[in-house]
Scaffold this active site. Structure first.
Site, PDB file in Angstrom:
ATOM      1  N   ASP A  52      51.821 -45.819  85.247  1.00  0.00           N
ATOM      2  CA  ASP A  52      52.214 -47.216  85.347  1.00  0.00           C
ATOM      3  C   ASP A  52      53.000 -47.490  86.624  1.00  0.00           C
ATOM      4  O   ASP A  52      53.383 -46.565  87.348  1.00  0.00           O
ATOM      5  CB  ASP A  52      53.079 -47.594  84.139  1.00  0.00           C
ATOM      6  N   TYR A 109      54.255 -34.379  81.061  1.00  0.00           N
ATOM      7  CA  TYR A 109      55.185 -35.348  81.644  1.00  0.00           C
ATOM      8  C   TYR A 109      56.623 -34.880  81.442  1.00  0.00           C
ATOM      9  O   TYR A 109      56.933 -34.124  80.515  1.00  0.00           O
ATOM     10  CB  TYR A 109      55.032 -36.717  80.979  1.00  0.00           C
TER      11      TYR A 109
END
Length: 253
Positions: A52, A109
């Protein structure tokens, strides 16, 4: 035509996300522009993982096809064209049907909090100077591994056909003034990691009990998740592929 995987890293602060979007400044658009300039051909890449706006990547991959021979100084030249906040670390020859997105076995992540004001962490973490129950955070992270449907942690306006994800790692570590969440899964939904972090932080601050956390997951309702943590603390750290898929190409330094 030859198919290549490229390994990239980037600071996402100045971008509207990774994936090419009309009238938006994106990481993939910069990479496609650089490849097209160097190869003197129109290149449209495919990315392995979409991040994002404002999210960073230590490692991400894309693939592209070209019949144009690669320059002996390909890495040097492509990095000279790319902006300072994007680096191309390697290029790999792969079979013509290999897909950087679908061939990936897992993605990892990392989300970083820092508990004391630090100007050097401003663009790499989330300043969170609040007292937290680390044991509760760890318990919440372990609970996540017992679920597979993560509808609650997917933002709206997504086009996925399934919300099922296989979580392989989910844990918090404390490193001095940093509190870091590590998560690995076969796939992630839109906004999923930030939703997990934001909701777990409510558990860590005592605003959400463990039973309420489980209930939020089981309700499969994204209004029950907290997506409010900022993007700069999130890094895509690793994309894992089957052993032997990637054959590195060596270039002149």
């Amino acid at each position: 035509m030859n198919r290549y995987f490229i390994e990239v890293g980037y600071n996402g602060a100045q971008y509207s996300g990774f994936q090419v979007q009309e009238n938006s400044h994106t990481v993939q658009a910069e990479i496609d522009r650089a490849l097209s300039l160097l190869l003197r051909d129109t290149i449209m890449s495919t990315g392995s993982s979409r991040t994002d706006a404002g999210v960073n990547a230590r490692q991400n991959f894309l693939h592209f096809d070209t019949a144009v021979p690669l320059h002996p100084q390909f890495l040097y030249k492509i990095n000279a064209i790319l902006p300072d906040d994007i680096v191309l670390r390697g290029i790999y020859q792969v079979p013509p049907d290999a897909n950087s997105r679908f061939a990936a076995l897992s993605r990892s992540y990392e989300y970083t909090l820092y508990t004391h004001k630090d100007p050097f962490m401003k663009d790499r973490g989330y300043f969170f100077p609040y007292k937290m129950d680390i044991a509760a955070l760890q318990e919440a992270a372990a609970v996540i591994k017992t679920y597979s449907d993560f509808t609650t942690f997917s933002k709206r306006n997504t086009q996925v056909k399934t919300y099922i994800c296989k979580i392989m790692e989910s844990s918090w570590t404390v490193e001095g003034e940093r509190i870091v969440y590590n998560v690995t899964a076969n796939r992630f939904l839109r906004g999923m990691v930030r939703g997990l972090v934001g909701t777990m932080l409510r558990v860590g601050r005592g605003k959400l009990s463990m039973d309420q956390f489980r209930e939020a997951i089981e309700r499969k309702d994204c209004t029950k998740a907290d997506f409010a943590v900022p993007p700069q603390g999130l890094f895509l750290m690793n994309v894992q592929y089957p052993e032997g898929l990637l054959t590195p190409i060596t270039f002149i330094p």
